[in-house]
Design an enzyme around this catalytic site. Structure first.
Site, PDB file in Angstrom:
ATOM      1  N   ASP A 270       6.583   6.673   8.819  1.00 39.01           N
ATOM      2  CA  ASP A 270       5.737   6.723   7.640  1.00 39.01           C
ATOM      3  C   ASP A 270       6.151   5.562   6.750  1.00 39.01           C
ATOM      4  OD1 ASP A 270       4.763   9.287   5.251  1.00 39.01           O
ATOM      5  OD2 ASP A 270       4.202   7.190   5.513  1.00 39.01           O
TER       6      ASP A 270
HETATM    7  C1  GLC Z   1       1.982   7.031   2.960  1.00 36.52           C
HETATM    8  C2  GLC Z   1       1.921   8.482   3.375  1.00 36.52           C
HETATM    9  C3  GLC Z   1       1.324   8.683   4.733  1.00 36.52           C
HETATM   10  C4  GLC Z   1       0.244   7.646   4.958  1.00 36.52           C
HETATM   11  C5  GLC Z   1       0.931   6.305   5.068  1.00 36.52           C
HETATM   12  C6  GLC Z   1      -0.062   5.156   5.267  1.00 36.52           C
HETATM   13  O1  GLC Z   1       3.180   6.760   2.292  1.00 36.52           O
HETATM   14  O2  GLC Z   1       3.121   9.242   3.320  1.00 36.52           O
HETATM   15  O3  GLC Z   1       0.818  10.029   4.784  1.00 36.52           O
HETATM   16  O4  GLC Z   1      -0.479   7.924   6.139  1.00 36.52           O
HETATM   17  O5  GLC Z   1       1.759   6.031   3.940  1.00 36.52           O
HETATM   18  O6  GLC Z   1      -0.842   4.996   4.125  1.00 36.52           O
END
Ligand code: GLC
Length: 738
Positions: A270
């Site tokens: 993430d």
């Molecule tokens: C964010 C979120 C995740 C998301 C990713 C891409 O920090 O935690 O759920 O899909 O980054 O945007």
């Protein structure tokens, strides 16, 4: 009743054999730099010359945050025609509850208890997003959320593992269909693996401490269901659990995900979670972060460059084996082949505008209608009768096109949002005179200068519609609250309107359960509409005027106070469960003796019950349950029973009820929850109709991870419940034998 079937998109090994051969051939040609490139995802590269150069050198495997066909085709052309091996990019985006046509937030979709509808919504999102060249979404979010202080409960399917499993599998199928390479699909991403919703204090990104057995019984099931449904990817979570960040946790990424669940897609971090392990104190620097992540089973790094800048050296130092790199690249290439990207890397211009079609809007409206939960309806105020000639539409969320869509909306356009004010005027303006006053400019507004106008409008009306709740920014990532009541002067606005003496229907738009018990008590009726998306207005209007009847049920417990949190229905009984009528603060005698209040588990100020239980939701009609029967009073641990009951619609309106099946395991090798949801059905009944409702309950549905951490059915006594919410007392005893 299990929605998730054994078949999976990724189980068709014959089709995969051909893909595996293609992967072998391609892998055999790749340099180490090119392999490491596949393991790197860059954000918004079109604005970054260095990123564009890395793509040209074949050192980027994926992009995210590019949302138009022209740019995506340009990036694909760069990857396919200008790099040595022409490996296409996989293009990701947060298409969480719609792309342009926005559906209710996932918590609202969970409230529908309608997996087919959730699947439909994901189909619409996939068709719209893929028409722009996006082929991977970072959804479904499958975190179990037992703490409404955590802003991301909005993106979840709530507190229950069974409901989240059913909804998550449905969303995966909606995004991916039965063949990922078909047109109009998105590779799904089961996130955030694992335990993210248990952040201490409900504060986002905070540590979690979930023991393995609880992880297996509560937090893993929704992810396992998504993998069984064929989810192409998994995203690791930001949190450290018991001291180990998920992004570098081999127990979850290798032992569970690969060895136990046989997942063969790829795992992405993430955002910058590898690099964040330095903050966690789990890595001294980016090189160690890369080492610990890749050896734990993280295949692709999102945004941060720990892999890009350190893996080559780590391989040369012998700290990371080339087979580890090859496995990661193999997983990534497998998904790209299954998506058909090598055959069709570019996106054609659609012949018609795929966004906001009548069909998509109709599906979004249906989802919004079914997501709404009726919390109160004094004297059957709703639906409005023809006696109502003038309505006063009041509040900061009556005409809030941005906020109505909710959190995690990047591509929904405000101008397409149909608000309640618009819908009531357009759809019912010929039936009632519509007065409108905002009262407050936004939810946090404390400026009461427009209260007099709001009160005057209420005094002129037969009924008041008050639209309050949360701005969309009040929930979602990094938006935790310690107090879950209304912000600003919303409660004061309600009190001001009560001076009119007119009946008040409160409509609450929110991304979480709110502690608004007093406000609901003050209103005559309350609809909880979550953030209902593009078509929230028409949906709410039809519910207010009776063209539709509410059927939603709460996917999360509503606590009386935030101090009761975490509060969830499937809790353990403890050794000292509180009695039904616990002591209350006002009844405690003076000079009370030490043990005079009874030593059981409850709060002196807020008791041992939540405000509203999981599964709760009223209707405009009255449903009666009776004649609960089991096909047998006992079953072998390999058998099944049929559970049935009679459901009657005693009201004057046709309506739908979500019939819920719960079990309680009276004693086990570990302590067991007082109830567990094991099935639900949406049942439509005409006024006066009675229908026999049946569930097939298999012994295997009662299996859990016991004292030895092995999942099995433990013989013993069970109670089987059926009802309209998790508070149901209607039950029968069932004995499970060897
Ligand atoms: C964010 C979120 C995740 C998301 C990713 C891409 O920090 O935690 O759920 O899909 O980054 O945007």
């Amino acid at each position: 009743m299990l929605i998730v079937g054994p078949e999976t998109i990724f189980a068709q090994k014959s089709a995969d054999a051909a893909i595996e051969k293609k992967i072998d051939r391609l892998l055999g040609k790749m340099t180490l730099k090119e392999k490491i490139g596949q393991m790197y995802q860059v954000s918004g590269p079109t604005r970054d010359a260095a990123a564009m150069q890395l793509i040209r050198e074949g050192r980027v495997g994926s992009v995210l945050n590019v949302n138009n066909r022209e740019d995506i085709n340009r990036l694909q052309r760069l990857a396919v025609t200008e790099t040595r091996l022409g490996i296409p990019l996989i293009v990701g985006r947060d298409v969480i509850h719609g792309y342009h046509t926005i559906f209710p937030i996932p918590l609202g979709q969970a409230a529908t208890f309608d997996p087919e509808l959730v699947k439909e919504g994901a189909r619409v999102a996939a068709q719209e997003a893929s028409s722009d060249g996006i082929n991977w979404t970072f959804a479904p979010m499958l975190d179990i959320a037992r703490d409404a202080r955590w802003g991301r409960i909005a993106e979840s399917f709530g507190e229950d593992p069974f409901l989240a499993s059913v909804m998550g599998a449905a969303m995966v199928k909606g995004f991916q269909t039965e063949r990922l390479s078909d047109k109009g699909t998105l590779a799904a991403c089961a996130k955030h693996f694992i335990g993210y919703g248990a952040a201490e204090g409900g504060r986002d990104y905070n540590s979690t401490n979930i023991p393995e057995r609880l992880m297996r019984n509560v937090y893993f099931p929704s992810f396992q269901a998504a993998v069984q449904a064929g989810a192409a990817t998994v995203m690791t979570s930001f949190n450290d659990n018991d001291g180990v960040p998920s992004t570098a946790n081999p127990f979850i990424l290798k032992k569970v995900l690969r060895d136990e669940w046989h997942f063969d897609g790829f795992v992405v971090s993430d955002w910058t979670s590898p690099e964040e392990m330095i903050n966690h104190g789990f890595a001294a620097d980016r090189k160690e972060a890369a080492l610990r992540s890749v050896n734990a089973g993280l295949d692709m790094e999102m945004v941060s460059k720990c892999y890009l800048n350190n893996l080559e050296e780590l391989v040369k130092e012998g700290k990371v084996s080339i087979s580890t790199i090859d496995n990661a690249v193999r997983n990534i290439l497998r998904v790209k082949f299954r998506l058909g990207l090598f055959d069709h890397p570019y996106t054609d211009t659609p012949s018609t505008n795929p966004f906001y079609t009548d069909d998509n809007l109709a599906k979004a409206k249906k989802a919004a209608v079914e997501s709404v939960v009726l919390l109160k309806n004094t004297n059957h105020l709703l639906p409005l009768t023809s006696a109502v000639k003038t309505v006063a539409v009041i509040g900061p969320l009556a005409d809030a096109q941005h906020d109505q869509m909710g959190t995690w909306v990047f591509d929904g356009e405000n101008g397409h949002t149909q608000t309640p004010l618009m819908a009531i005027r357009k759809m019912y303006g010929d039936r009632v005179n519509v007065l409108y006053e905002q009262g407050l400019a936004f939810c946090r507004d404390t400026n009461k200068s427009r209260f007099p106008q709001a009160l005057e409008a209420a005094q002129k009306a037969d009924v008041v519609f008050l639209f309050v709740g949360e701005e969309s920014i009040m929930s979602g990532e990094a938006h935790s609250f310690s107090n879950l009541g209304f912000k600003g002067a919303q409660s004061e606005l309600l009190q001001e309107l009560k001076k009119s003496g007119k009946p008040i229907v409160m409509v609450v738009m929110a991304g979480r359960p709110m502690t608004i018990m007093k406000e609901v008590a003050a209103a005559d009726a309350t609809l909880y509409v979550w953030h209902p998306g593009t078509m929230g207005g028409p949906a709410i209007a039809d519910l207010l005027f009776g063209k539709e009847v509410p059927s939603g049920k709460l996917p999360a417990t509503f606590p009386k106070e935030s101090g009761q949190i975490p509060f969830f229905y499937n809790h353990n009984n403890t050794g000292r469960p509180a009695p039904e009528n616990v002591m209350t603060l006002d009844r405690i005698p003076l000079n009370a003796g030490q043990t005079s209040l009874g030593n059981t588990s409850y709060y002196l100020d807020s008791g041992n019950r939540p405000w509203l239980p999981f599964g709760f939701g009223l209707s405009y009609t009255d449903f009666a349950y009776g004649n609960l029967q089991l096909s047998s009073g006992s079953m072998k641990k390999t058998g099944y029973v049929t559970v049935s009951c009679d459901l009657t619609n005693n009201g004057t309106l046709d309506a739908t009820e979500v019939v819920q099946l719960y079990v309680r395991d009276i004693a086990g090798s570990i302590t067991r929850p007082v109830k567990e949801l094991k099935g639900f059905q949406r049942i439509a009944l005409r006024s006066g109709e009675t229908k026999k409702i049946s569930f097939e309950l298999k012994a295997e549905d009662l299996a859990f991870y016991g004292i030895d951490n092995v999942k099995k059915v433990e013989p013993g006594d069970f109670l089987i419940f059926i009802g309209g919410d998790s508070d149901t007392k209607l039950c029968q005893k069932l004995i499970v034998t060897e």
